[in-house]
Design a protein around this motif. Sequence first.
Motif, PDB file in Angstrom:
ATOM      1  N   GLU A  32      23.945 -10.915  -0.166  1.00 21.89           N
ATOM      2  CA  GLU A  32      23.307 -10.392   1.167  1.00 21.89           C
ATOM      3  C   GLU A  32      21.984 -10.051   1.043  1.00 21.89           C
ATOM      4  N   THR A  33      21.411  -9.445   0.015  1.00 17.45           N
ATOM      5  CA  THR A  33      20.067  -9.253  -0.046  1.00 17.45           C
ATOM      6  C   THR A  33      19.189 -10.188  -1.140  1.00 17.45           C
ATOM      7  N   ASP A  34      19.908 -11.094  -1.569  1.00 23.10           N
ATOM      8  CA  ASP A  34      19.350 -12.364  -2.376  1.00 23.10           C
ATOM      9  C   ASP A  34      18.528 -11.482  -3.659  1.00 23.10           C
ATOM     10  N   SER A  35      19.284 -10.408  -3.995  1.00 26.68           N
ATOM     11  CA  SER A  35      18.536  -9.682  -5.254  1.00 26.68           C
ATOM     12  C   SER A  35      19.372  -9.778  -6.553  1.00 26.68           C
ATOM     13  N   LEU A  36      18.821  -9.837  -7.665  1.00 23.50           N
ATOM     14  CA  LEU A  36      19.503  -9.749  -8.983  1.00 23.50           C
ATOM     15  C   LEU A  36      19.350  -8.745  -9.799  1.00 23.50           C
ATOM     16  N   TYR A  37      20.193  -7.872 -10.472  1.00 27.30           N
ATOM     17  CA  TYR A  37      19.812  -6.654 -11.244  1.00 27.30           C
ATOM     18  C   TYR A  37      20.457  -6.846 -12.595  1.00 27.30           C
ATOM     19  N   ILE A  38      19.544  -6.847 -13.410  1.00 27.14           N
ATOM     20  CA  ILE A  38      20.007  -7.001 -14.860  1.00 27.14           C
ATOM     21  C   ILE A  38      20.221  -5.586 -15.490  1.00 27.14           C
ATOM     22  N   ASP A  39      21.217  -5.240 -15.583  1.00 26.73           N
ATOM     23  CA  ASP A  39      21.784  -3.900 -16.093  1.00 26.73           C
ATOM     24  C   ASP A  39      21.806  -3.983 -17.689  1.00 26.73           C
ATOM     25  N   PHE A  40      20.889  -2.851 -18.249  1.00 24.23           N
ATOM     26  CA  PHE A  40      21.183  -3.106 -19.807  1.00 24.23           C
ATOM     27  C   PHE A  40      21.670  -1.959 -20.324  1.00 24.23           C
ATOM     28  N   LEU A  41      21.543  -0.707 -19.760  1.00 25.21           N
ATOM     29  CA  LEU A  41      22.049   0.534 -20.159  1.00 25.21           C
ATOM     30  C   LEU A  41      22.662   1.172 -18.974  1.00 25.21           C
ATOM     31  N   SER A  42      23.664   2.067 -19.249  1.00 24.59           N
ATOM     32  CA  SER A  42      24.427   2.701 -18.203  1.00 24.59           C
ATOM     33  C   SER A  42      23.635   4.320 -17.908  1.00 24.59           C
ATOM     34  N   THR A  43      22.560   4.526 -18.599  1.00 25.52           N
ATOM     35  CA  THR A  43      22.007   5.856 -18.461  1.00 25.52           C
ATOM     36  C   THR A  43      21.373   5.573 -16.902  1.00 25.52           C
ATOM     37  N   GLU A  50       6.739  -1.647 -11.177  1.00 25.28           N
ATOM     38  CA  GLU A  50       6.669  -3.341 -10.510  1.00 25.28           C
ATOM     39  C   GLU A  50       5.658  -4.015 -11.266  1.00 25.28           C
ATOM     40  N   VAL A  51       6.383  -4.962 -12.023  1.00 28.19           N
ATOM     41  CA  VAL A  51       5.515  -5.796 -12.839  1.00 28.19           C
ATOM     42  C   VAL A  51       4.729  -6.902 -12.288  1.00 28.19           C
ATOM     43  N   SER A  52       5.484  -7.593 -11.165  1.00 27.55           N
ATOM     44  CA  SER A  52       4.957  -8.542 -10.368  1.00 27.55           C
ATOM     45  C   SER A  52       5.590  -8.415  -9.090  1.00 27.55           C
ATOM     46  N   GLU A  53       5.210  -9.291  -7.956  1.00 30.55           N
ATOM     47  CA  GLU A  53       5.813  -9.100  -6.567  1.00 30.55           C
ATOM     48  C   GLU A  53       7.226  -9.244  -6.738  1.00 30.55           C
ATOM     49  N   GLY A  54       7.938  -8.225  -6.317  1.00 29.48           N
ATOM     50  CA  GLY A  54       9.440  -8.286  -6.342  1.00 29.48           C
ATOM     51  C   GLY A  54      10.308  -8.218  -7.564  1.00 29.48           C
ATOM     52  N   VAL A  55       9.514  -7.842  -8.842  1.00 22.63           N
ATOM     53  CA  VAL A  55      10.111  -7.602 -10.012  1.00 22.63           C
ATOM     54  C   VAL A  55       9.848  -6.337 -10.464  1.00 22.63           C
ATOM     55  N   ALA A  56      10.936  -5.398 -10.651  1.00 17.18           N
ATOM     56  CA  ALA A  56      10.444  -4.118 -11.229  1.00 17.18           C
ATOM     57  C   ALA A  56      11.503  -3.758 -12.313  1.00 17.18           C
ATOM     58  N   ASP A  69      15.053  -5.530 -11.957  1.00 15.72           N
ATOM     59  CA  ASP A  69      15.561  -5.680 -10.421  1.00 15.72           C
ATOM     60  C   ASP A  69      14.707  -6.982  -9.867  1.00 15.72           C
ATOM     61  N   VAL A  70      15.127  -7.950  -9.346  1.00 15.52           N
ATOM     62  CA  VAL A  70      14.467  -9.030  -9.069  1.00 15.52           C
ATOM     63  C   VAL A  70      14.812  -9.434  -7.610  1.00 15.52           C
ATOM     64  N   ASP A  71      13.728  -8.995  -6.652  1.00 14.22           N
ATOM     65  CA  ASP A  71      13.849  -9.324  -5.172  1.00 14.22           C
ATOM     66  C   ASP A  71      13.845 -10.928  -5.066  1.00 14.22           C
ATOM     67  N   ASN A  72      14.352 -11.463  -3.902  1.00 18.07           N
ATOM     68  CA  ASN A  72      14.408 -12.716  -3.495  1.00 18.07           C
ATOM     69  C   ASN A  72      14.782 -13.749  -4.707  1.00 18.07           C
ATOM     70  N   ALA A  73      15.719 -13.282  -5.604  1.00 15.97           N
ATOM     71  CA  ALA A  73      16.131 -14.098  -6.863  1.00 15.97           C
ATOM     72  C   ALA A  73      16.126 -15.537  -6.938  1.00 15.97           C
ATOM     73  N   SER A  74      16.688 -16.034  -5.646  1.00 17.35           N
ATOM     74  CA  SER A  74      17.096 -17.370  -5.687  1.00 17.35           C
ATOM     75  C   SER A  74      15.731 -18.390  -5.573  1.00 17.35           C
ATOM     76  N   LYS A  75      14.586 -17.714  -5.039  1.00 12.47           N
ATOM     77  CA  LYS A  75      13.336 -18.215  -4.948  1.00 12.47           C
ATOM     78  C   LYS A  75      12.489 -18.351  -6.328  1.00 12.47           C
ATOM     79  N   LYS A  76      12.891 -17.108  -7.137  1.00 18.31           N
ATOM     80  CA  LYS A  76      12.426 -16.976  -8.466  1.00 18.31           C
ATOM     81  C   LYS A  76      13.228 -17.575 -10.039  1.00 18.31           C
ATOM     82  N   ILE A  77      14.352 -17.552  -9.561  1.00 19.44           N
ATOM     83  CA  ILE A  77      15.137 -17.903 -10.698  1.00 19.44           C
ATOM     84  C   ILE A  77      16.442 -18.816 -10.629  1.00 19.44           C
ATOM     85  N   ASP A  78      16.613 -19.754 -11.327  1.00 21.18           N
ATOM     86  CA  ASP A  78      17.715 -20.893 -11.332  1.00 21.18           C
ATOM     87  C   ASP A  78      18.932 -20.024 -11.367  1.00 21.18           C
ATOM     88  N   LEU A  79      19.696 -19.701 -10.193  1.00 19.56           N
ATOM     89  CA  LEU A  79      20.737 -19.084 -10.336  1.00 19.56           C
ATOM     90  C   LEU A  79      22.122 -19.925 -10.532  1.00 19.56           C
TER      91      LEU A  79
END
Length: 96
Positions: A32-43, A50-56, A69-79
């Motif tokens: 619904e928001t076209d965002s991808l979150y890669i979670d490494f730790l439960s803390t 923010e390291v680049s536009e839409g990538v934090a 956190d990657v916003d507009n993920a489908s435009k930045k990453i091959d999902l």
Amino acid sequence: MKQYSFTDYFENEVLVHFLTESLNMKLKYYKETDSLYIDFLSTPSVSTTEVSEGVALDYDSNGNLTGIDVDNASKKIDLNEVILSSLPPAVQAQIA
């Protein structure tokens, strides 16, 4: 090297268990928001850079990377696929 589609990641129970329990890493895609979150730790994260536009990058109170956190993920990453490499032999045997 075996390749998995993004859909396979969520449908392959052994693969999901390995990623979430062994590596403590979770991939969460929010269509619904076209965002991808890669979670490494439960803390909880306490700071974000923010390291680049839409990538934090999220960090915990000890400065450890907790997630990406990657916003507009489908435009930045091959999902369409998730490629796993250099897995331990025992894990490779289970998911083969």
